[in-house]
Structures are given as structure tokens and as C-alpha cells.
Enzyme design. Sequence first.
Site, mmCIF file in Angstrom:
data_model
loop_
_atom_site.group_PDB
_atom_site.id
_atom_site.type_symbol
_atom_site.label_atom_id
_atom_site.label_comp_id
_atom_site.label_asym_id
_atom_site.label_seq_id
_atom_site.Cartn_x
_atom_site.Cartn_y
_atom_site.Cartn_z
ATOM 1 N N ARG A 77 0.860 -1.191 0.000
ATOM 2 C CA ARG A 77 0.000 0.000 0.000
ATOM 3 C C ARG A 77 0.892 1.234 0.000
ATOM 4 N NH1 ARG A 77 -4.252 -0.278 4.567
ATOM 5 N NH2 ARG A 77 -5.131 -1.898 3.231
ATOM 6 N N ARG A 146 -2.290 6.308 9.474
ATOM 7 C CA ARG A 146 -2.171 5.851 8.077
ATOM 8 C C ARG A 146 -2.206 7.032 7.107
ATOM 9 N NH1 ARG A 146 -4.478 0.622 7.714
ATOM 10 N NH2 ARG A 146 -3.899 -0.575 9.531
ATOM 11 N N LYS A 219 -4.609 0.422 14.439
ATOM 12 C CA LYS A 219 -4.555 1.377 13.318
ATOM 13 C C LYS A 219 -5.191 2.706 13.718
ATOM 14 C CE LYS A 219 -6.916 -1.240 10.424
ATOM 15 N NZ LYS A 219 -7.840 -1.792 9.428
ATOM 16 N N LYS A 221 -6.642 6.489 11.910
ATOM 17 C CA LYS A 221 -6.949 7.121 10.622
ATOM 18 C C LYS A 221 -7.391 8.569 10.798
ATOM 19 C CE LYS A 221 -8.142 2.739 8.521
ATOM 20 N NZ LYS A 221 -9.147 1.945 7.798
ATOM 21 N N CYS A 441 -14.870 -3.265 -1.875
ATOM 22 C CA CYS A 441 -13.522 -3.550 -1.348
ATOM 23 C C CYS A 441 -12.873 -4.644 -2.184
ATOM 24 C CB CYS A 441 -13.619 -3.975 0.109
ATOM 25 S SG CYS A 441 -14.244 -5.653 0.282
ATOM 26 N N CYS A 447 -7.689 -10.925 -0.239
ATOM 27 C CA CYS A 447 -7.913 -10.566 1.160
ATOM 28 C C CYS A 447 -8.183 -11.798 2.017
ATOM 29 C CB CYS A 447 -9.086 -9.599 1.279
ATOM 30 S SG CYS A 447 -9.339 -9.151 3.001
ATOM 31 N N CYS A 486 -16.573 -8.796 3.888
ATOM 32 C CA CYS A 486 -16.643 -9.170 5.307
ATOM 33 C C CYS A 486 -17.040 -7.943 6.114
ATOM 34 C CB CYS A 486 -15.298 -9.748 5.781
ATOM 35 S SG CYS A 486 -14.123 -8.512 6.355
ATOM 36 N N CYS A 490 -14.239 -2.135 4.784
ATOM 37 C CA CYS A 490 -13.220 -1.379 4.041
ATOM 38 C C CYS A 490 -13.798 -0.454 2.958
ATOM 39 C CB CYS A 490 -12.212 -2.333 3.430
ATOM 40 S SG CYS A 490 -11.306 -3.250 4.691
HETATM 41 FE FE1 SRM Z 1 -9.371 -2.244 5.274
HETATM 42 C C1 SRM Z 1 -8.126 -4.914 6.914
HETATM 43 C C2 SRM Z 1 -8.241 -3.449 2.362
HETATM 44 C C3 SRM Z 1 -9.984 0.741 3.843
HETATM 45 C C4 SRM Z 1 -11.361 -1.418 7.920
HETATM 46 N N1 SRM Z 1 -8.300 -3.867 4.752
HETATM 47 C C5 SRM Z 1 -7.865 -4.851 5.588
HETATM 48 C C6 SRM Z 1 -6.936 -5.827 4.862
HETATM 49 C C7 SRM Z 1 -5.535 -5.392 5.064
HETATM 50 C C8 SRM Z 1 -7.164 -7.316 5.201
HETATM 51 C C9 SRM Z 1 -6.365 -7.953 6.281
HETATM 52 O O1 SRM Z 1 -6.377 -7.495 7.440
HETATM 53 O O2 SRM Z 1 -5.770 -9.002 5.995
HETATM 54 C C10 SRM Z 1 -7.433 -5.622 3.403
HETATM 55 C C11 SRM Z 1 -6.417 -5.900 2.300
HETATM 56 C C12 SRM Z 1 -7.111 -6.524 1.114
HETATM 57 C C13 SRM Z 1 -6.285 -6.572 -0.095
HETATM 58 O O3 SRM Z 1 -6.069 -7.683 -0.623
HETATM 59 O O4 SRM Z 1 -5.876 -5.529 -0.591
HETATM 60 C C14 SRM Z 1 -8.003 -4.217 3.485
HETATM 61 N N2 SRM Z 1 -9.048 -1.477 3.463
HETATM 62 C C15 SRM Z 1 -8.664 -2.152 2.364
HETATM 63 C C16 SRM Z 1 -8.768 -1.306 1.118
HETATM 64 C C17 SRM Z 1 -7.689 -1.607 0.083
HETATM 65 C C18 SRM Z 1 -10.175 -1.502 0.520
HETATM 66 C C19 SRM Z 1 -10.360 -1.024 -0.894
HETATM 67 O O5 SRM Z 1 -10.832 -1.852 -1.675
HETATM 68 O O6 SRM Z 1 -10.094 0.143 -1.190
HETATM 69 C C20 SRM Z 1 -8.711 0.094 1.745
HETATM 70 C C21 SRM Z 1 -7.311 0.607 1.884
HETATM 71 C C22 SRM Z 1 -7.287 1.986 2.449
HETATM 72 C C23 SRM Z 1 -5.917 2.611 2.509
HETATM 73 O O7 SRM Z 1 -5.436 3.046 1.470
HETATM 74 O O8 SRM Z 1 -5.366 2.706 3.607
HETATM 75 C C24 SRM Z 1 -9.287 -0.204 3.128
HETATM 76 N N3 SRM Z 1 -10.407 -0.602 5.821
HETATM 77 C C25 SRM Z 1 -10.630 0.493 5.043
HETATM 78 C C26 SRM Z 1 -11.671 1.304 5.609
HETATM 79 C C27 SRM Z 1 -12.247 2.574 4.989
HETATM 80 C C28 SRM Z 1 -11.611 3.809 5.511
HETATM 81 O O9 SRM Z 1 -10.635 3.762 6.270
HETATM 82 O O10 SRM Z 1 -12.117 4.876 5.172
HETATM 83 C C29 SRM Z 1 -12.077 0.672 6.772
HETATM 84 C C30 SRM Z 1 -13.230 1.128 7.700
HETATM 85 C C31 SRM Z 1 -12.850 2.259 8.569
HETATM 86 C C32 SRM Z 1 -12.149 1.784 9.798
HETATM 87 O O11 SRM Z 1 -10.930 1.682 9.808
HETATM 88 O O12 SRM Z 1 -12.839 1.466 10.785
HETATM 89 C C33 SRM Z 1 -11.263 -0.512 6.899
HETATM 90 N N4 SRM Z 1 -9.647 -3.003 7.121
HETATM 91 C C34 SRM Z 1 -10.555 -2.550 8.038
HETATM 92 C C35 SRM Z 1 -10.563 -3.445 9.173
HETATM 93 C C36 SRM Z 1 -11.454 -3.317 10.434
HETATM 94 C C37 SRM Z 1 -10.827 -2.428 11.432
HETATM 95 C C38 SRM Z 1 -11.545 -2.435 12.740
HETATM 96 O O13 SRM Z 1 -11.440 -1.464 13.477
HETATM 97 O O14 SRM Z 1 -12.196 -3.430 13.083
HETATM 98 C C39 SRM Z 1 -9.616 -4.455 8.885
HETATM 99 C C40 SRM Z 1 -9.219 -5.648 9.774
HETATM 100 C C41 SRM Z 1 -8.322 -5.270 10.882
HETATM 101 O O15 SRM Z 1 -7.821 -4.161 10.998
HETATM 102 O O16 SRM Z 1 -8.114 -6.155 11.717
HETATM 103 C C42 SRM Z 1 -9.080 -4.151 7.581
HETATM 104 FE FE1 SF4 Z 2 -11.041 -7.732 3.043
HETATM 105 FE FE2 SF4 Z 2 -13.163 -7.462 4.578
HETATM 106 FE FE3 SF4 Z 2 -11.676 -5.335 3.964
HETATM 107 FE FE4 SF4 Z 2 -13.153 -6.437 2.121
HETATM 108 S S1 SF4 Z 2 -13.930 -5.500 3.986
HETATM 109 S S2 SF4 Z 2 -10.993 -5.852 1.880
HETATM 110 S S3 SF4 Z 2 -13.088 -8.581 2.637
HETATM 111 S S4 SF4 Z 2 -11.020 -7.032 5.168
#
Ligand code: SRM
Ligand code: SF4
Length: 576
Positions: A77, A146, A219, A221, A441, A447, A486, A490
Site C-alpha cells: 500500500r 495511516r 490502526k 486514521k 472492497c 484478502c 466481510c 473497508c
Molecule cells: Fe481495510 C483490513 C483493504 C480501507 C477497515 N483492509 C484490511 C486488509 C488489510 C485485510 C487484512 O487485514 O488481511 C485488506 C487488504 C485486502 C487486499 O487484498 O488488498 C483491506 N481497506 C482495504 C482497502 C484496500 C479496501 C479497498 O478496496 O479500497 C482500503 C485501503 C485503504 C488505505 O489506502 O489505507 C481499506 N479498511 C478500510 C476502511 C475505509 C476507511 O478507512 O475509510 C475501513 C473502515 C474504517 C475503519 O478503519 O474502521 C477498513 N480493514 C478494516 C478493518 C477493520 C478495522 C476495525 O477497526 O475493526 C480491517 C481488519 C483489521 O484491521 O483487523 C481491515
Molecule cells: Fe477484506 Fe473485509 Fe476489507 Fe473487504 S472488507 S478488503 S473482505 S477485510
Amino acid sequence: MQPETKPSHTEVEHVKAKSDYLRGTLAESLNNTLSGALNPEDTHLIKFHGSYQQTDRDLDSERKIQKLEPLYSFMIRVRVPGGVATPAQWLRMDALADQYANGTLKLTTRQAFQLHGVHKRHLKSAIRGFNEVLLDSLAGCGDVSRNVMCSPNPEESRVHAAVQEVARSISATFTPRTTAYYEIWLDGQPVDKSQPFATHKPGGADEEPVYGNTYLPRKFKIALAVPPQNDTDVFANDIGLIAIEKDGELAGFNVAAGGGLGMTFGEPQTFPRLADMLGFVETKDILKVCEAIITTQRDHGNRENRRLSRLKYTIERMGLATFKREVEVRSGVSFQPEKPYRFEGTGDRYGWTPAAGGRFHLTLFVEGGRVADTPSYQLKTALRVVATVHDGDFRLTGNQNLIIGNISPEKRPAIEAILEKYGVLEHTFRQTALRQHSLACVALNTCSQAFAEAERYLPALLDKIDDILRETGLEQEAITIRMTGCPNGCARPYLAEIGLVGKAVGKYNLYLGAAFNGERLNKLYREMLDEEGILRELRPLLQAYAGERNPGERFGDFCIRKGWVQATTHGTNFHG
Ligand code: SRM
Ligand code: SF4
């Protein structure tokens, strides 16, 4: 004072503490040619360097049958603070995608680039490749602040420029100070000599003045938005900063804290939550206030259970008033009452808009944020060719879209011709407004968390929803729809008027009733729907909306007025 690591702390806390500022055994892991994977503890640490170890989930079971190691590869990333990149940076990312990754670029929901499918042996070359054009992946992931999001709003004003500047300075201030990144990926040399680069002293003498050696519990943000556009979904962030203008200048920010969307199915103590408003602060105080919020979370956040460790749960535990007081004491800044502002929507404005100095911005729809060539339109090729002639910039939006920014009048005809040749303009403009307001996502195949498809499936589902929109005359009605594989959220599905969250292969929970402008979460309407079920449920709702809505009434508000779901007024009543 920073807390000591305790036996009850999670494994990740212990790994961080003994990592010597994020080094661990990463260098050794990279040199091990016997496996495509890293040492298990290094899989936690590499996140802070902006990368995740993944497997190709499409191939996992077949490789298991053949008794082969999973096909390991890495997602990287790449941070783009505020989302603004140069043509040279675009060209480099495009080339790296072909050379070391799966031939595509992912524009994320937080204005970053992602490369997928990078093998371990290519990680260093890929990282060096984007560092050479002054991009980095340090703090792309991990328990730190981030990529800082900032409204890339095409409508230029002095306020927008000032807000971008604040975003850049927040990003720089809270970038980890460890030199491990340079040591491991760049052989000890910063590519850009102007970057801060301290020599690592053996014995862990790096310093992290804000984070300490165990960094944050989770994390973190930060996003900035310039009303009336909430195109960064500020309330989904640990810190959301809403720009307040006075007499055409940036006066300061309304500061909101404690947003976050992740939850776990079956664990109601986890829930999506929007940030609470703390109050207004002047621009000169914003770094102090952000630092106080970050260190309060550092010292009071839960380090024993990562599911309950985000700032949103810290605020719930401390109580908002106590938390706010703590931030005021740490920063020495008192919050003033929040200033009035109004958000209209979370989406992007497609097409041409005027920019400063007689230039233009062009906002393009990038479905699922995936920059790739397809038989119907060749987006990746088109953007590569554009980057070779373009003298402005590329702006990644929080909606996984792209703005070709600051196009000069002289270049406009050439750029338009390139985009037309490769079918890109038509791809943006022929879509229904609902599809233009869709997010998905990554989900499968990379993922590890995905229960269901998202990015690869949503376009096909939207084809069918588009049929309903055409039948009901709603093609031009902007409705936000977001799908994730899931409940982590994201693509911010709990802030969509139609939220679809994967629960099992081919099965989704349907959420309704979020506000179009990102100020209200949605609520569960139906569970475990397959495609037929989704269409069966949505059809009568959209038909009713077409026939019975009040002038200007948004779909999310309509769902609440009709009583299909109760309004979610706070994260704590999301589940009930
Ligand atoms: Fe996310 C974890 C992809 C924005 C909440 N996110 C992941 C992981 C790294 C999966 C993992 O833990 O193994 C995913 C990687 C998938 C892949 O193959 O690329 C992933 N998140 C993404 C992206 C690429 C989605 C997309 O299709 O654009 C976004 C990357 C953003 C960036 O450039 O930094 C992405 N993730 C978000 C957002 C939206 C936002 O921030 O505005 C959220 C919800 C907001 C938040 O943080 O609460 C988000 N991602 C999560 C979570 C749940 C966090 C939590 O508090 O429970 C996880 C899992 C974790 O952290 O354990 C996660
Ligand atoms: Fe992966 Fe869940 Fe985030 Fe989608 S929402 S990229 S399935 S961690």
C-alpha cells in the site's frame, strides 16, 4: 508516560516491543529463499512498512491437495497524502504494477495505491521503485497513523489549498521516525536526500517521540474534508477534521474523534461508530490537538484485545467528556463550540470542472478502484498515455476514483482524444448514478478476511440493479451502494444507503437507511441474501422510492420514513 508491555497484552504488542523499532527479523526473512513467506512474527511487522503477506485464495485448496506451500505474495500500500500524485509517479506505479505485481493498480478507499501479487523476491525492487519517485509505503498499514485523507475537491479555492497543506503536515508529523524502513528496503539510504534520515544506532536508539516503541494499540486514521463535500467520509475516521472557512480563508477545523467501521459478526460489543464532535480549533493548534488525541489513545487504548482497541472503544470506555478534557489538558488547547457547516454528499463530481489559472479537472469513474485494461475499455493504457503528455497532476479520491487534475487548455484536446480512443470517457458517462456512487472492497482473491466476493462481483450485480433502475426511472438518481466481502467495512458499507456485507460465499447482509452525506449509519434490514434475494428485496423498495418520494428526498431517508429500518443515531444502537 507510555505503558509498559504486560503479559496480558496481545502477541502483536510483544512483537512490536521486541522489534527494535519495526526491524524484527525482516531482513533475514527476505533473504530466506526456501519459502515465499516471512517468519511469522515479521508478518505483523511488515504491515508497518505498508505491506501484507497474502495468499492467492483462488488457488489455496488446489495447492493444499498438491501438498504445496500456499502461493504467497504481498500487497503493498503506497501512501499518497491527500491523494495528489504527479504524472511521473503515476507512470512509475503503472510500470511497477506490470513488472512486479499482477498488472493492475488498485486505487483504495483512502486515496492510496495498492499493488497486489508481489513475490517476496521482488519486494525490495518494487519498494525502491516507488521511493525513487518520492512515494513511500511506510505506515501504509500497521498500528500508526495511516495515509491522511483530504478532499481532492476539484473546485479550487484558497481554502482547499490550505487544507491540503494541513493534510501534508499532519502526514509528515505522524509518520513514524524509525529508520528501519530505509535500512531494510533501501539498503540504508534514503532515495530522496531531503527526507529525514537518522543513522540507526545499534541497541535500538531510534526514537518515536509520539508513538514510543510499541506504537499505537491499533490502526489510526485521519481525514480532512471541505464542506459541502464529505468525499473523505470524515466521520468514519479516528480523527475527522472539517474545514471551516471565514471570509474566503481557512479559519480552522471542527474536530471529531472516535469514528471507525469495523465489527465482527456475532460480537455485538463491536460496532461501527461515527466520530463524536469535540469542537472547533484554530488551524495553528491542529497539530497539537491531533497529537493529544493520538497520545491519549496510545496510553488509554486497549492493548489486550485487538477487537476492542480502536479509539472508538477508548472513548466509549472513558466517556466523551473525560476524553475531551484529557485532550485539552495534553494539548493545552480548549475546544470552542463547533462552528456551523453543511455536508451535501460523500460522492465525487464526475466530468469536467474548472480549476485555478484557466485549467481543468476531469473526474473519472474507476469501477472498484481497479485500474486495468478490459475488453470494453482500456483504462490502464489510457492513463499511461495521458501521463506521458499531462502537465498537471493525478488525484486519487476517497471513492476509489481518479481526477486528472490541472489539465492545461493546450493539453485538454489531446487528453480528451486519448480517453475517447480507449473508451474511458464513455465508461464514466454511460453509468447509472447509483453505479457512479458504488464502492467495493478488494475481497477475494487476495484478502485473507473475505467471506464473499466484492470488487469482482459488484459490477455484475449492478447490471441487474441497473435494470430495476431503468424500469423505475431512477437511472439518474444518486444512491450510494457499497459492498464488502466481510464486516470489517473497508468500502465503508455502513455509511451506504444500500450496504451489502459478505457473510458467506454468495451471501450478503443488506443494510439500509444511511444518510447520503455520511452523517448517519445504516441498519441491518435482511440477512444472508443471495443474488436473487438481494434483487427480490431491493425491487419493491426502489419501486416505492420512485413513486412515493418527496422532492429531494434521499433513498436512505426514505427508508427510515417508511419504517423499513429505524434510524441509527449512534454506533451503540447500530445493532438494536
Ligand atoms: Fe481495510 C483490513 C483493504 C480501507 C477497515 N483492509 C484490511 C486488509 C488489510 C485485510 C487484512 O487485514 O488481511 C485488506 C487488504 C485486502 C487486499 O487484498 O488488498 C483491506 N481497506 C482495504 C482497502 C484496500 C479496501 C479497498 O478496496 O479500497 C482500503 C485501503 C485503504 C488505505 O489506502 O489505507 C481499506 N479498511 C478500510 C476502511 C475505509 C476507511 O478507512 O475509510 C475501513 C473502515 C474504517 C475503519 O478503519 O474502521 C477498513 N480493514 C478494516 C478493518 C477493520 C478495522 C476495525 O477497526 O475493526 C480491517 C481488519 C483489521 O484491521 O483487523 C481491515
Ligand atoms: Fe477484506 Fe473485509 Fe476489507 Fe473487504 S472488507 S478488503 S473482505 S477485510
